[in-house]
Design an enzyme around this catalytic site. Sequence first.
Site, PDB file in Angstrom:
ATOM      1  N   ARG A  48       2.070 -13.094 -13.148  1.00  0.00           N
ATOM      2  CA  ARG A  48       1.539 -12.205 -12.025  1.00  0.00           C
ATOM      3  C   ARG A  48       3.043 -11.528 -11.224  1.00  0.00           C
ATOM      4  O   ARG A  48       2.683 -10.470 -10.908  1.00  0.00           O
ATOM      5  CB  ARG A  48       0.786 -13.116 -11.098  1.00  0.00           C
ATOM      6  CG  ARG A  48       0.550 -12.436  -9.699  1.00  0.00           C
ATOM      7  CD  ARG A  48      -0.574 -12.901  -8.843  1.00  0.00           C
ATOM      8  NE  ARG A  48      -0.577 -14.501  -8.758  1.00  0.00           N
ATOM      9  CZ  ARG A  48       0.363 -15.120  -7.902  1.00  0.00           C
ATOM     10  NH1 ARG A  48       1.256 -14.514  -7.355  1.00  0.00           N
ATOM     11  NH2 ARG A  48       0.113 -16.404  -7.907  1.00  0.00           N
ATOM     12  N   TYR A 100      -9.280  11.971  -2.259  1.00  0.00           N
ATOM     13  CA  TYR A 100     -10.159  11.384  -3.382  1.00  0.00           C
ATOM     14  C   TYR A 100     -11.171  10.481  -2.435  1.00  0.00           C
ATOM     15  O   TYR A 100     -10.536   9.766  -1.267  1.00  0.00           O
ATOM     16  CB  TYR A 100      -9.358  10.260  -4.067  1.00  0.00           C
ATOM     17  CG  TYR A 100     -10.141   9.378  -5.036  1.00  0.00           C
ATOM     18  CD1 TYR A 100     -10.874   9.933  -6.085  1.00  0.00           C
ATOM     19  CD2 TYR A 100     -10.179   8.175  -4.811  1.00  0.00           C
ATOM     20  CE1 TYR A 100     -11.688   9.139  -6.702  1.00  0.00           C
ATOM     21  CE2 TYR A 100     -10.911   7.480  -5.819  1.00  0.00           C
ATOM     22  CZ  TYR A 100     -11.778   7.943  -6.548  1.00  0.00           C
ATOM     23  OH  TYR A 100     -12.507   7.078  -7.436  1.00  0.00           O
ATOM     24  N   ASP A 176      -0.776  11.413  -3.480  1.00  0.00           N
ATOM     25  CA  ASP A 176      -1.679  11.216  -4.617  1.00  0.00           C
ATOM     26  C   ASP A 176      -1.322  12.360  -5.699  1.00  0.00           C
ATOM     27  O   ASP A 176      -1.610  13.317  -5.433  1.00  0.00           O
ATOM     28  CB  ASP A 176      -3.166  10.942  -4.346  1.00  0.00           C
ATOM     29  CG  ASP A 176      -4.013  10.556  -5.422  1.00  0.00           C
ATOM     30  OD1 ASP A 176      -3.493  10.783  -6.672  1.00  0.00           O
ATOM     31  OD2 ASP A 176      -5.240  10.047  -5.115  1.00  0.00           O
ATOM     32  N   LYS A 201      -6.555   8.047 -15.206  1.00  0.00           N
ATOM     33  CA  LYS A 201      -6.575   9.292 -15.786  1.00  0.00           C
ATOM     34  C   LYS A 201      -5.492  10.233 -16.590  1.00  0.00           C
ATOM     35  O   LYS A 201      -5.585   9.502 -17.891  1.00  0.00           O
ATOM     36  CB  LYS A 201      -6.504  10.165 -14.323  1.00  0.00           C
ATOM     37  CG  LYS A 201      -7.413   9.517 -13.172  1.00  0.00           C
ATOM     38  CD  LYS A 201      -8.871   9.410 -13.379  1.00  0.00           C
ATOM     39  CE  LYS A 201      -9.962   8.492 -12.513  1.00  0.00           C
ATOM     40  NZ  LYS A 201      -9.594   9.041 -11.039  1.00  0.00           N
TER      41      LYS A 201
HETATM   42  C1  LIG Z   1      -9.326   8.157  -9.777  1.00  0.00           C
HETATM   43  C2  LIG Z   1      -8.686   8.596  -8.737  1.00  0.00           C
HETATM   44  C3  LIG Z   1      -8.347   7.497  -7.937  1.00  0.00           C
HETATM   45  C4  LIG Z   1      -8.733   6.056  -8.026  1.00  0.00           C
HETATM   46  O1  LIG Z   1      -8.343   5.446  -9.221  1.00  0.00           O
HETATM   47  P1  LIG Z   1      -9.262   4.310  -9.973  1.00  0.00           P
HETATM   48  O2  LIG Z   1      -8.328   4.146 -11.066  1.00  0.00           O
HETATM   49  O3  LIG Z   1     -10.360   4.967 -10.233  1.00  0.00           O
HETATM   50  O4  LIG Z   1      -8.969   3.171  -9.087  1.00  0.00           O
HETATM   51  C5  LIG Z   1      -7.519   7.938  -6.701  1.00  0.00           C
HETATM   52  N1  LIG Z   1      -7.247   9.175  -6.639  1.00  0.00           N
HETATM   53  C6  LIG Z   1      -7.690  10.244  -7.432  1.00  0.00           C
HETATM   54  C7  LIG Z   1      -7.028  11.619  -7.094  1.00  0.00           C
HETATM   55  C8  LIG Z   1      -8.420   9.951  -8.542  1.00  0.00           C
HETATM   56  O5  LIG Z   1      -8.962  10.825  -9.360  1.00  0.00           O
END
Ligand SMILES: *Cc1c(COP(=O)(O)O)cnc(C)c1O
Length: 387
Positions: A48, A100, A176, A201
């Site tokens: 961890r 988001y 982000d 993603k």
């Molecule tokens: C999908 C997404 C998130 C969240 O991520 P997860 O892996 O689903 O927890 C945050 N910001 C953006 C821009 C996203 O597309």
Amino acid sequence: MPHIETLAVHAGAPASRDAGAVTAPIHLTTTFEREPDGSYPAGHVYARTTNPNRAELERCLAALDGGADAAAFASGQAATTAVFQALGPDAHVVAAADTYFGTGLVLREIFARWGLSVAFVDATDLDAVSAALGRAPERARRLVWIETPSNPLLRITDIAAVVERARRAGALVACDNTWATPVLSRPLAFGADLVMHSTTKYLGGHSDLTGGVIVTRTLAGDAGALFAAVRAVQQRAGAVPSPFDCWLLLRGVRTVALRVRAQSANALAVARFLADHPAVEAVHYPGLPTHPGHAIAERQMCADGEPRFGGMLSVQIRGGRDAAMRLAARCRVFTRATSLGGVESLIEHRASNEHPETTTPQNLLRVSIGIEHADDLVADLAQALEM
Ligand SMILES: *Cc1c(COP(=O)(O)O)cnc(C)c1O
């Protein structure tokens, strides 16, 4: 610095090569043996806290965004949450209103209850950012949270300009960077302090793993202190990815530059086709010269020297929600699913996947463009639009 293609292939290579293997092994161990003198030969104690697969992944992700260090998490949301936990309950956060929707949810539902205060602003309006920072006591002004391109309208925030306003107010900036990816945009080079990715993603890229990461520009000063607190949340609270997830993610990252360029080229072709179609009310894609953020995107989304605008776009269909749903239902190459950034193209009626009070237009479809041939994607939409 090596080019991103080279970093994507080589950064985070394993420290040692067992049996001469070219690729990294997966260390499915939770614990590491001590030497007779009590020391740990590779520095790992318990999985961890740190482990070889996560260390390799973090080195690679830090290098891609040009950062000093990175902390990997079990999801994008876990990474985002770690930043707010690291700030502590007395902080004031200024967040982009169209961040988001999951980011908005944790701020409203979890951190508001904890005492952290948040102001949601239009981050493309720099005076609104400054004003929101100015309304908080100086000591509490800790962080501006931005996201560009934004979700689902692909609005473009000028990262360097927000950084300048935040610095003047004594706040840090987190960006982000999930949709732009380090292939197209490096927010740390524009002065942002932290970068967040949902690695679920584009970095993973194959719709087969969930993950997140925080990358820091520096280990010094306020930004370094915030990152150290993020690292402590990661290691102690423990929302960490498994060694297998780290390995799988690093495998996906090796091709990220090729994928994102192909997706960007395909998305531009699809956006141009949709923009000319009579059944389409509006196309939101920063690569179109008519997009309000086009000029900023051109200079901000060109980390490899040539502007590219990513694989995400959204489209508003004439005829409202039903027409949008019908179009999605008729697609054959596009899969109807949420999420983004994988090799396959996805189409999603976005409003019905958000909360009931969403401001996302009911006739909007969000599209994640994959690496199929652009002509096949355009032909699929063309037949689906003949309604
Ligand atoms: C999908 C997404 C998130 C969240 O991520 P997860 O892996 O689903 O927890 C945050 N910001 C953006 C821009 C996203 O597309």
